[in-house]
Design an enzyme around this catalytic site. Sequence first.
Site, mmCIF file in Angstrom:
data_model
loop_
_atom_site.group_PDB
_atom_site.id
_atom_site.type_symbol
_atom_site.label_atom_id
_atom_site.label_comp_id
_atom_site.label_asym_id
_atom_site.label_seq_id
_atom_site.Cartn_x
_atom_site.Cartn_y
_atom_site.Cartn_z
ATOM 1 N N ALA A 9 0.831 -1.206 0.000
ATOM 2 C CA ALA A 9 0.000 0.000 0.000
ATOM 3 C C ALA A 9 0.865 1.255 0.000
ATOM 4 O O ALA A 9 2.046 1.222 0.328
ATOM 5 C CB ALA A 9 -0.908 0.013 1.227
ATOM 6 N N ILE A 54 0.568 5.751 0.829
ATOM 7 C CA ILE A 54 -0.192 6.934 1.189
ATOM 8 C C ILE A 54 -0.127 7.854 -0.020
ATOM 9 O O ILE A 54 0.949 8.091 -0.574
ATOM 10 C CB ILE A 54 0.363 7.617 2.464
ATOM 11 N N SER A 55 -1.263 8.338 -0.461
ATOM 12 C CA SER A 55 -1.316 9.155 -1.677
ATOM 13 C C SER A 55 -0.552 10.454 -1.498
ATOM 14 O O SER A 55 -0.300 10.919 -0.377
ATOM 15 C CB SER A 55 -2.768 9.475 -2.043
ATOM 16 N N HIS A 82 -4.915 14.139 -1.773
ATOM 17 C CA HIS A 82 -5.754 14.249 -0.587
ATOM 18 C C HIS A 82 -6.479 15.592 -0.565
ATOM 19 O O HIS A 82 -7.671 15.671 -0.239
ATOM 20 C CB HIS A 82 -4.894 14.092 0.666
ATOM 21 N N SER A 129 -3.144 4.609 5.940
ATOM 22 C CA SER A 129 -2.423 5.159 7.089
ATOM 23 C C SER A 129 -3.353 5.843 8.082
ATOM 24 O O SER A 129 -2.976 6.085 9.225
ATOM 25 C CB SER A 129 -1.390 6.177 6.605
ATOM 26 N N HIS A 156 -8.627 -3.744 4.099
ATOM 27 C CA HIS A 156 -8.806 -5.191 4.223
ATOM 28 C C HIS A 156 -7.620 -5.936 4.808
ATOM 29 O O HIS A 156 -7.700 -7.143 4.965
ATOM 30 C CB HIS A 156 -9.215 -5.804 2.871
ATOM 31 N N ASP A 187 -13.754 -5.744 3.604
ATOM 32 C CA ASP A 187 -13.734 -5.537 2.157
ATOM 33 C C ASP A 187 -14.493 -4.249 1.839
ATOM 34 O O ASP A 187 -15.719 -4.226 1.811
ATOM 35 C CB ASP A 187 -14.385 -6.730 1.453
ATOM 36 N N GLY A 188 -13.749 -3.191 1.604
ATOM 37 C CA GLY A 188 -14.358 -1.888 1.365
ATOM 38 C C GLY A 188 -15.214 -1.831 0.127
ATOM 39 O O GLY A 188 -16.045 -0.923 -0.014
ATOM 40 N N THR A 218 -9.052 -4.237 -5.158
ATOM 41 C CA THR A 218 -9.003 -5.685 -5.287
ATOM 42 C C THR A 218 -9.140 -6.340 -3.917
ATOM 43 O O THR A 218 -9.398 -5.666 -2.924
ATOM 44 C CB THR A 218 -7.679 -6.097 -5.955
#
Length: 247
Positions: A79, A81-82, A87, A111, A133, A164-165, A239
Amino acid sequence: MFVSRRLSLVLSQANKRQKFPRMFFMTQSASNDELIDALKRQKVVKHEDVERAMRSVDRGFYCPSNAYFDAPESIGYGATISAPHMHAYALELLRDQLKPGAKVLDVGSGSGYLTMCFAKMVGPNGKVVGIDHIPALVNSSIENVRRDCPEYLDNGLIKLVAGDGRKGFLEEAPYDAIHVGAAAEEGVPPELIQQLSSGGRMVIPLGPTLAQALEQIDKDEKGYIHRKKLMEVAFVPLTDKNSQYPL
């Protein structure tokens, strides 16, 4: 994984008529305040409420390295953090729904940074649910929030859960605002549409790798859905956890 990774934002030949905006930011700042100052100069942060929220949440609590660079960073488990400008863009797009007392779902809370920004905007009478998830990543985000503002967990303003978002979080639905931080290749998950309140707004990237677009999805007071393409983006795919981080 449901955490976005901003690689580049470009105008494609195929979508010139959409007039998607071009956004290229690689600001390197020495502090959180300097970072927000730069985003204001670049006119990414446009409104005072968004500025206040981002100034009040120090990205250093949530990003393990280069916290004040305007670039995505790894946070483990496949993963990221954008980048801060993504944001900021999400907060600006959703600000009309992020009123005091509003309820928000952050799919791919990662995060916990953007979840905390949402909480700052909806205030003590609101509710923000962050869902991811991978349990270890959720636990890490809880630790981040607890270092920053533990009372938000203690009083229930922020709730961080593993799940599961793509299926939303029915227990707290409906939501005034839904943010999705990964690209849904097969379209908007129907559960998220169902859990969006009348008058609510969702921001979600859609499409396969190399052909993604950020979309704004509004549900009007009669329950009709209105969609608007905003810009081309590059996010990690929406996913299941085994595809993202095989054990």
